[in-house]
Write a protein that holds these residues in place. Structure first.
Motif, PDB file in Angstrom:
ATOM      1  N   VAL A  24       0.850  -1.197   0.000  1.00  0.00           N
ATOM      2  CA  VAL A  24       0.000   0.000   0.000  1.00  0.00           C
ATOM      3  C   VAL A  24       0.888   1.250   0.000  1.00  0.00           C
ATOM      4  N   ARG A  25       1.914   1.245   0.854  1.00  0.00           N
ATOM      5  CA  ARG A  25       2.781   2.428   0.962  1.00  0.00           C
ATOM      6  C   ARG A  25       3.599   2.631  -0.304  1.00  0.00           C
ATOM      7  N   GLY A  26       4.101   1.543  -0.862  1.00  0.00           N
ATOM      8  CA  GLY A  26       4.908   1.644  -2.084  1.00  0.00           C
ATOM      9  C   GLY A  26       4.088   2.219  -3.228  1.00  0.00           C
ATOM     10  N   ILE A  27       2.831   1.784  -3.321  1.00  0.00           N
ATOM     11  CA  ILE A  27       1.956   2.277  -4.386  1.00  0.00           C
ATOM     12  C   ILE A  27       1.617   3.752  -4.156  1.00  0.00           C
ATOM     13  N   ASP A  57      12.626   6.066   2.515  1.00  0.00           N
ATOM     14  CA  ASP A  57      13.971   5.619   2.093  1.00  0.00           C
ATOM     15  C   ASP A  57      13.959   4.145   1.696  1.00  0.00           C
ATOM     16  N   ARG A  58      13.293   3.317   2.490  1.00  0.00           N
ATOM     17  CA  ARG A  58      13.275   1.873   2.186  1.00  0.00           C
ATOM     18  C   ARG A  58      12.467   1.580   0.922  1.00  0.00           C
ATOM     19  N   ILE A  59      11.351   2.281   0.764  1.00  0.00           N
ATOM     20  CA  ILE A  59      10.556   2.099  -0.461  1.00  0.00           C
ATOM     21  C   ILE A  59      11.387   2.523  -1.674  1.00  0.00           C
ATOM     22  N   ALA A  60      12.059   3.662  -1.568  1.00  0.00           N
ATOM     23  CA  ALA A  60      12.863   4.156  -2.701  1.00  0.00           C
ATOM     24  C   ALA A  60      13.992   3.176  -3.014  1.00  0.00           C
ATOM     25  N   PHE A 306      15.822  -3.554   1.377  1.00  0.00           N
ATOM     26  CA  PHE A 306      14.900  -4.103   0.381  1.00  0.00           C
ATOM     27  C   PHE A 306      13.634  -4.650   1.041  1.00  0.00           C
ATOM     28  N   VAL A 307      12.483  -4.134   0.612  1.00  0.00           N
ATOM     29  CA  VAL A 307      11.204  -4.563   1.188  1.00  0.00           C
ATOM     30  C   VAL A 307      10.590  -5.603   0.250  1.00  0.00           C
ATOM     31  N   GLU A 308      10.792  -6.866   0.588  1.00  0.00           N
ATOM     32  CA  GLU A 308      10.404  -7.941  -0.310  1.00  0.00           C
ATOM     33  C   GLU A 308       8.897  -7.974  -0.588  1.00  0.00           C
ATOM     34  N   SER A 309       8.089  -7.670   0.437  1.00  0.00           N
ATOM     35  CA  SER A 309       6.640  -7.760   0.229  1.00  0.00           C
ATOM     36  C   SER A 309       6.158  -6.712  -0.778  1.00  0.00           C
TER      37      SER A 309
END
Ligand code: PHB
Length: 560
Positions: A24-27, A57-60, A306-309
């Motif tokens: 949700v956050r990445g989108i 930062d993690r999403i980017a 890296f956020v695998e999900s």
């Protein structure tokens, strides 16, 4: 508070318990970057999304590792590979593949822009644009979303609305009277009463066509006709768009409607005659694109950030495509290599956010997938694609790197990353040099057949004592270049200048440009160039080609 347009599909919809929060956050970040035109500072993203800095930062970092964005100093910049998400939707939709050529031909015939739009809830979203660049009016991009009531296609789609659809439309207008949720259009200055759109919809239903008389901005006029599928449902709407400096809305209708109708009839014939595709077989191996590049990497290689999900959730979108419009959970899991439970949670999340819908056991992508970067990236040019790759190359080799195209019998530089090293030739974007005496020119000439090559290889003259000027000898050189996949030119353009080039091919395999590295001959021997520079150049050309393949699948990428 995040702006209203970042809230999910239905603002009052409760987030399902199984939704994957990082997805949700990445989108949210991808949509924000798209609305910002494709680039924004990390701190700007933090403010606009309300997410914590460490989260942004993690999403980017994750999106950068997937090739979906690039970190440029403090800025996050959307990257061409992200277009694979929109491509998955457009390929599954099939309409661009089946109808784009007819829309392009009509635009050529009329010398006006022609577009194809689909319904996206109470808006319209463009899936194809055959754009005539004109000074006066704004033109929309593939993936742009417009409020139905301010367009010509809108009333045609609204002829099929249910009471629920009308209620949602009224709610949206009441909640967002200025159309702030539609960043592609200027804010609404004078709210038109609801009855006006209801009237236009009734007229569209009776007549089978619809007009936009400057509803978006002064000067912009459009006429639209629905393209119906086998079941007589509106598959998309075709529009001719003009400007009041050439046409009033009524003259546009008088002049263009008959020709638009002829094209639409031909489109409907094409839709009827398109062979029905068998549904994706449960036995078909993996997704046509193959598993995403990061899936094979170890946790250590991917890094702690890296956020695998998030990566897994986005990869689910790429399971869809041509002949794969409707997939079951099992098919999605098989195509992506994800565990069923993981794929299921990703699909639930994507459905909650409005990027996927389900009917019974099958899932399909929605036009909203295009909101994940497509408009911002859909006009990327080859020099823009090449820029970051040339910068990486120049950085690795500590030499200037360039991109050029063939312009007649000359090469023309279209992108360049110069190192501080002083070079005897002063080259900038726009510089032209004789093709036959440059490495860039030779890789491009080598791809041409004898008939195309011939006229470009007349009047050869020596620029240094080493320049090959004999046509027979040059033809032999070009044959070797073609065979080897690179060209090395040593002191033929200028004494002491050594340059190496590799070709850049488009989706069809045609050479459309070339990349090179140039240096003083004292810097590396010819052998060192072949051993160290050629593989780097080939890798750079390959990276540019990979971006070009994704970006050029449904849009026209200008080479210069
Ligand atoms: C467009 O294709 O740009 C377009 C189409 C219909 C409209 C407005 C713009 O009403």
């Amino acid at each position: 508070m995040p702006p209203t347009h970042l809230t999910p599909a239905a603002p009052d919809a409760v987030t399902p318990a199984e939704a994957v929060a990082p997805l949700v956050r990445g989108i949210t970040v991808l949509r924000r970057l798209t609305e910002a035109g494709g680039a924004q500072s990390l701190s700007g993203l933090e403010k606009a999304t309300g997410l914590a800095r460490s989260t942004v930062d993690r999403i980017a970092a994750t999106l950068a590792r997937m090739g979906y964005l690039r970190l440029d100093g403090r800025d996050a910049v959307l990257a061409p590979q992200l277009m694979e998400l929109g491509n998955a939707y457009l390929a599954a939709l099939e309409l661009p593949r089946l109808l784009a050529a007819r829309a392009d031909a009509l635009a050529d015939e009329l010398d006006e822009s022609v577009s194809l739009a689909v319904a996206d809830r109470d808006g319209i979203r463009f899936v194809h644009q055959a754009t005539r660049r004109r000074a006066m009016s704004l033109s929309f991009r593939i993936g742009d979303l417009l409020p139905a009531e301010r367009t010509a296609p809108g009333p045609l789609f609204a002829t099929g609305w249910t009471g629920e659809d009308w209620a949602r439309w009224r709610d949206r207008r009441a909640a967002d009277p200025q159309d702030r949720g539609f960043p592609a259009v200027p804010p609404r200055e004078h709210p038109a009463p609801d009855e006006e759109f209801e009237d236009r919809t009734r007229r569209a239903d009776a007549r089978g066509w619809s007009l936009d008389d400057q509803l978006i901005e002064p000067g912009l006029v459009a006429v639209s006709v629905p393209v119906r599928d086998l079941g007589e449902r509106i598959a998309c709407v075709a529009s001719v768009v003009s400007h009041t400096s050439r046409h009033t809305a009524h003259s546009l209708r008088d002049v263009m409607l008959p020709r638009l109708r002829t094209t639409v009839s031909a489109m409907e014939r094409d839709l009827r005659e398109a062979p029905a595709r068998p549904p994706a077989s449960p036995m078909s191996p993996a997704s046509p694109a193959g598993l995403a590049t990061w899936t094979g990497a170890s946790k250590q290689e991917l890094g702690r950030e890296f956020v695998e999900s998030l990566a897994r959730g986005l990869t689910v979108i790429t399971a869809f495509g041509e002949g794969r419009a409707e997939l079951t959970l099992t098919e999605v899991a098989r195509a992506t290599g994800l565990a069923r439970a993981t794929a299921r949670r990703a699909l639930i999340t994507l459905e909650h956010l409005g990027h996927v819908t389900s009917h019974g056991r099958v899932f399909t992508l929605t036009p909203r997938v295009l909101a994940l970067g497509f408009p911002a990236l859909s006009r990327t040019t080859l020099p823009q694609i090449a820029g970051p790759h040339l910068a990486d190359l120049a950085d690795r080799l500590h030499d200037s790197a360039s991109l050029a195209v063939l312009a007649g019998d000359e090469v023309q530089y279209t992108a360049r990353v110069a190192t501080s090293r002083i070079m005897s030739v002063n080259i900038t974007v726009g510089t032209r040099l004789p093709a036959y005496a440059t490495s860039l020119g030779r890789v491009m000439l080598a791809d041409l057949g004898p008939a195309e090559r011939g006229p470009l290889l007349t009047g050869l003259h020596a620029l240094t004592p080493h320049t090959v000027t004999d046509p027979g000898a040059l033809a032999a050189v070009l044959d070797r270049v073609r065979e080897a996949g690179y060209a090395l030119v040593d002191g033929e353009l200028e004494e002491g200048l050594r340059s190496v080039a590799a070709p850049v091919r488009d989706r069809t395999g045609r050479v459309v440009a070339a990349v090179n590295v140039a240096m003083h001959s004292s810097r590396r021997t010819v052998e060192e160039c072949v051993r160290t520079v050629v593989p780097e150049l080939t890798a750079t050309a390959g990276a540019i080609e990979a971006d070009l393949r994704v970006a050029g699948r449904f849009t026209h990428v200008a080479v210069a």
